[in-house]
Design a protein around this motif. Sequence first.
Motif, PDB file in Angstrom:
ATOM      1  N   HIS A 156       0.784  -2.366  -0.388  1.00  0.00           N
ATOM      2  CA  HIS A 156       0.001   0.476   0.390  1.00  0.00           C
ATOM      3  C   HIS A 156       0.753   1.054  -0.261  1.00  0.00           C
ATOM      4  O   HIS A 156       1.752   1.242   0.271  1.00  0.00           O
ATOM      5  N   ASP A 188       0.583   5.302   1.827  1.00  0.00           N
ATOM      6  CA  ASP A 188       0.249   5.931   2.863  1.00  0.00           C
ATOM      7  C   ASP A 188      -0.641   7.140   2.425  1.00  0.00           C
ATOM      8  O   ASP A 188      -0.373   7.576   1.203  1.00  0.00           O
ATOM      9  N   HIS A 228       5.308   0.220  -0.008  1.00  0.00           N
ATOM     10  CA  HIS A 228       5.253  -0.880   1.213  1.00  0.00           C
ATOM     11  C   HIS A 228       4.321  -1.459   1.636  1.00  0.00           C
ATOM     12  O   HIS A 228       3.455  -1.710   1.395  1.00  0.00           O
TER      13      HIS A 228
HETATM   14 NI    NI Z   1       1.621   2.449   5.059  1.00  0.00          NI
END
Ligand code: NI
Length: 370
Positions: free
Chosen positions: A243, A245, A301
């Motif tokens: 994903h 952020d 990540h």
């Molecule tokens: Ni994250």
Amino acid sequence: MLHLLVLKLPMAQTATAIDLDSFDVKALTIDEGYGVKGLSDMNLKTLPKQFIQPPEERFTEHTLILEESIPVIDISNWNDPKVADIVCDAAEKWGFFQIINLGIPAEILQSVMDATHRFFELPPKEKMKYNKKNSPTTNVFLRTSFVPEIETAMEWHDKLTFLYVSDEEAQSFWPPICRNQVLDYIKPCELLAKRLLGMLMKRLNVTEIDKSKESMLMGSKKVNLNYYPKCPEPELTIGIGCHSDLSTISILPQDVIGGLYVRKLENDSWIYVSPIDGALVINIGDALEIISNGRYRSIEHCVTVNKHHNRISAPFFAGPEPSAIIGPLEEVLESSGEKPLYKKVLYSDYAAHFFTKAHGGKDKIQFAII
Ligand code: NI
Ligand code: OGA
């Protein structure tokens, strides 16, 4: 096939037989407060099927480059323009870097980490007071996995989320076992986020961060306490799926137990983030990618889990105020002559969209792409 196991539920006085195939794992982990920690404590020999990820979501399918690492930047002279240059270069090229020698006092980090262990070691009936149904406030909630309501395979982590509104709200409603430690942690995180965002904005020709810019860059503050317990078959699942952020900027102190991997931009490979004592991992989130018209990149990540150690993390996320309209800054477009690559979106709409789908790399940002 029936897996009839004799399990000792952590708080039960007597051994309890649970048929894992028919057992409602979601109800046990989420509604009853056991979390994946509860499953892990049962010393299962196999992974409950609800957590088996399809092969493409498992980390074992990725190409790992061992000889590379993300930049490590000494930011003790944070107001030196040379340091700012190195930080901005890392944010452009990598979107992910580690900083050393300035940030958050070691005692504050240690106490938030200790508080994370304390919270997750509470009995399930104490923890379930903070699940979405029971929490005394909408600003604190306990979850297992990312969006278990809609995921086809769950992620192997428990997470306690804190949305910071005010110290008073926190004192009234946050769990006493970790409340003060999280509050003490938020303060230096805010200062650090402000300094880093200040450096990053200068390169975008934003020299002054007035009230409206500040609310766009860090009008919301969130902390997640993540708990990734030991897992019987770690290679079949994932701690947090790939994903990017939602934030403008994320600050992530690393546990000594590694598990974080970052996608390298140029090719389809992954890099391991080595935990460095005293360092903080910093990464750019989707909101800053949008605001900077793609100059700074939010990078995918993911987190793996392991068989022998419980791992924790306590990321701090600065993000726009929910009512902020975010889109590429005029300053960036004017100075570069670029066309906007992203639409203007209401941040609360973007955030709502972010939680409507399981983790799937950077797919969420499509919502804002022109
Ligand atoms: Ni994250
Ligand atoms: C996250 C995250 C990484 C970690 O919470 O968004 O990426 O190391 N966490 O726990």
